[in-house]
Design a protein around this motif. Structure first.
Motif, short mmCIF file in Angstrom:
data_model
loop_
_atom_site.label_atom_id
_atom_site.label_comp_id
_atom_site.label_asym_id
_atom_site.label_seq_id
_atom_site.Cartn_x
_atom_site.Cartn_y
_atom_site.Cartn_z
N LEU A 149 0.98 -1.09 -0.21
CA LEU A 149 -0.24 -0.12 0.26
C LEU A 149 0.59 1.05 0.01
CD1 LEU A 149 -3.02 1.57 -0.13
CD2 LEU A 149 -2.57 1.39 3.15
N ASP A 150 0.77 1.90 -0.63
CA ASP A 150 1.07 2.84 -0.86
C ASP A 150 2.52 2.71 -0.87
OD1 ASP A 150 -0.77 5.22 -1.20
OD2 ASP A 150 -0.80 4.71 1.41
N ASN A 151 3.29 2.78 -1.97
CA ASN A 151 4.86 1.39 -1.63
C ASN A 151 5.39 2.40 -2.64
OD1 ASN A 151 7.29 1.20 -0.56
ND2 ASN A 151 6.66 -1.52 -1.30
N GLY A 152 4.97 3.79 -3.66
CA GLY A 152 6.34 4.42 -4.66
C GLY A 152 5.99 3.42 -5.76
N ILE A 156 1.44 -5.02 -7.60
CA ILE A 156 0.96 -6.85 -7.10
C ILE A 156 0.50 -7.43 -8.60
CG2 ILE A 156 -0.15 -8.64 -6.03
CD1 ILE A 156 -0.16 -6.30 -3.32
N GLY A 157 0.92 -8.41 -9.38
CA GLY A 157 0.73 -9.29 -10.64
C GLY A 157 0.40 -7.39 -11.97
N GLY A 158 1.19 -6.53 -11.81
CA GLY A 158 0.46 -5.12 -12.59
C GLY A 158 0.11 -4.63 -11.71
N PHE A 159 -0.86 -5.10 -10.31
CA PHE A 159 -1.77 -3.67 -9.75
C PHE A 159 -0.83 -2.89 -9.16
CE2 PHE A 159 -4.21 -6.73 -12.55
CZ PHE A 159 -5.18 -5.88 -12.74
N THR A 160 -1.63 -1.61 -8.70
CA THR A 160 -0.88 -0.92 -7.51
C THR A 160 -1.78 -0.02 -6.53
OG1 THR A 160 -0.62 0.97 -8.69
CG2 THR A 160 1.23 -0.17 -9.10
N LEU A 161 -1.82 -0.38 -5.30
CA LEU A 161 -2.63 -0.04 -4.41
C LEU A 161 -1.72 1.64 -3.86
CD1 LEU A 161 -2.25 -4.00 -2.95
CD2 LEU A 161 -4.40 -2.62 -4.40
N ASN A 162 -2.87 2.18 -4.04
CA ASN A 162 -2.98 3.28 -2.92
C ASN A 162 -4.16 3.71 -2.54
OD1 ASN A 162 0.17 4.21 -4.54
ND2 ASN A 162 -1.05 3.42 -6.43
N THR A 163 -3.54 5.23 -1.43
CA THR A 163 -4.82 5.53 -0.99
C THR A 163 -4.64 7.31 -1.36
OG1 THR A 163 -3.81 4.63 1.12
CG2 THR A 163 -5.66 6.42 1.10
N LYS A 175 -19.69 13.59 -6.40
CA LYS A 175 -18.69 13.28 -5.38
C LYS A 175 -18.18 11.51 -6.12
CE LYS A 175 -17.95 13.77 -1.38
NZ LYS A 175 -17.63 13.31 0.40
N ILE A 176 -16.98 11.76 -7.02
CA ILE A 176 -16.92 10.57 -7.36
C ILE A 176 -16.28 9.09 -6.31
CG2 ILE A 176 -15.59 9.00 -9.25
CD1 ILE A 176 -15.97 11.79 -10.55
N LEU A 177 -14.87 10.42 -5.92
CA LEU A 177 -14.80 9.31 -5.29
C LEU A 177 -14.26 9.79 -3.72
CD1 LEU A 177 -11.05 8.08 -7.47
CD2 LEU A 177 -13.48 6.49 -6.66
N SER A 178 -13.81 9.44 -2.43
CA SER A 178 -13.64 10.33 -1.47
C SER A 178 -12.37 10.21 -0.72
CB SER A 178 -15.03 9.76 -0.33
OG SER A 178 -16.48 9.79 -0.71
N LYS A 179 -12.05 11.00 -0.07
CA LYS A 179 -10.75 10.78 0.59
C LYS A 179 -10.28 9.32 1.83
CE LYS A 179 -7.81 13.02 3.96
NZ LYS A 179 -7.25 14.66 4.64
N GLY A 180 -9.49 8.45 1.56
CA GLY A 180 -9.56 6.92 2.21
C GLY A 180 -9.99 5.96 1.59
N ASP A 181 -10.40 6.21 0.23
CA ASP A 181 -11.14 5.16 -0.68
C ASP A 181 -9.21 4.66 -1.52
OD1 ASP A 181 -13.27 6.00 -0.38
OD2 ASP A 181 -13.82 6.63 -2.35
N LEU A 182 -9.34 3.39 -1.29
CA LEU A 182 -8.26 2.32 -1.33
C LEU A 182 -8.28 2.10 -3.73
CD1 LEU A 182 -5.32 0.64 -0.92
CD2 LEU A 182 -7.12 -1.21 -1.61
N LEU A 263 -6.74 1.48 6.58
CA LEU A 263 -5.23 0.16 6.60
C LEU A 263 -3.65 0.91 6.69
CD1 LEU A 263 -5.87 -1.61 3.34
CD2 LEU A 263 -5.78 -2.71 5.16
N HIS A 264 -4.72 2.55 6.89
CA HIS A 264 -3.27 3.11 7.52
C HIS A 264 -3.76 3.58 8.72
CE1 HIS A 264 -0.50 5.07 4.09
NE2 HIS A 264 -2.11 4.85 3.05
N PHE A 265 -4.73 3.65 9.81
CA PHE A 265 -5.06 3.83 10.68
C PHE A 265 -4.99 2.49 11.50
CE2 PHE A 265 -7.15 2.91 14.32
CZ PHE A 265 -7.12 3.60 15.13
#
Length: 299
Positions: A149-152, A156-163, A175-182, A263-265
């Protein structure tokens, strides 16, 4: 004078025997009573007079008690059986077969109650096992996801995970996305970026998060340092920016609400979260043990 003559012992014996004979004959023939005349020698008194001369002990003669004949009970001897073999012989009152609970029978009202309790216990065990499994799976997956998560831009298999760092609002004000969504983005080659697609890029407002831009155009499709002209929609005021293809996290494919913030919490309070998961797992195990102990057992 002869009437007042004293009798000898022999004469008394003769009178007593005659009296017993007369009494026995009267008992054998009770209907016809006849007087028996006992001859008396000269100088002896008649038997009637001698009867009144008996003492009190002579009248206490009781008939001899003869018990009724009883049938002889023949006892059957116990058969000899070799050691280790079952014997059909059993003492009086002992059961010939092992006693089971079915011999005592059950009340009709108890059968539905037992069926309901067994069904409830089975449902409780299933629920506890599912919750225990879910707790373990969530903990393991959470630990695995936080590594990427948020690792620059690590994928994982070509997919990135970010917040995402802020809310994303479209041109209509929704509103399309909210703060804190993965945000889950797929890494692609520079020539695969098309106009109008949404991409995830490093955030310009909060370190370790990402922003969402809309692709306007790509200057070079074959260069690793291709420049991508984008419009930043994460900011309250949209503006045009230029993003290098090597810095992009990829095209946004999907998102999971709130999960990135949770996850950040968890990473910020790792000790508290670990203790919480351990307590939850112990709770489900305790419930399983209690259900097993309350389960009816057959003796």
């Amino acid at each position: 004078m002869e009437q007042f003559k004293l009798k000898s012992i022999e004469e008394f014996d003769v009178d007593f025997v005659a009296m017993l004979n007369e009494q026995a004959k009267s008992e054998e023939e009770p209907q016809t009573q006849t007087e028996t005349v006992i001859p008396v020698s000269d100088g002896e008194e008649p038997a009637e007079n001698s009867y009144f001369k008996k003492t009190a002990t002579d009248f206490n003669v009781e008939p001899e008690f003869v018990p009724a004949p009883q049938e002889e009970v023949v006892k059957t001897p116990r058969p000899l059986v070799p050691i280790g073999q079952n014997s059909a012989y059993s003492p009086v009152g002992a059961p010939t077969e092992p006693i089971s609970e079915d011999d005592f029978g059950e009340d009709e009202d108890e059968k539905p109650a037992k069926q309901k309790s067994s069904a409830a216990a089975l449902a409780g065990r299933i629920i506890a096992i599912v919750l225990l499994s879910a707790t373990i799976v969530v903990f393991v997956l959470g630990c695995f996801v936080t590594v990427f998560l948020d690792n620059g831009g690590s994928d994982i298999g070509g997919f990135t995970l970010n917040t995402i760092s802020a809310d994303v609002i479209d041109s209509a004000g929704e509103k399309i996305l909210s703060k804190g969504d993965l945000i889950i983005a797929k890494k692609v080659e520079p020539n695969e970026y098309t106009s109008g697609s949404m991409i995830a890029v490093p955030s310009a407002f909060e370190e370790g998060r990402c922003d969402v831009h809309i692709v306007n155009s790509v200057n070079s499709y074959y260069s690793e340092n291709a420049e991508i002209s984008t419009t930043d929609i994460t900011s309250s005021q949209s503006y045009v920016a230029t993003v290098m293809a090597s810095e992009s996290y990829g095209i946004v494919s999907s998102y999971i609400p709130v999960l990135g913030g949770l996850l950040h919490f968890a990473m910020d309070n790792i000790i508290l979260v670990c203790v919480l998961f351990v307590l939850l797992a112990a709770l489900w195990c305790l419930i399983l043990v209690l259900i097993e102990n309350k389960k009816p057992k057959n003796n």
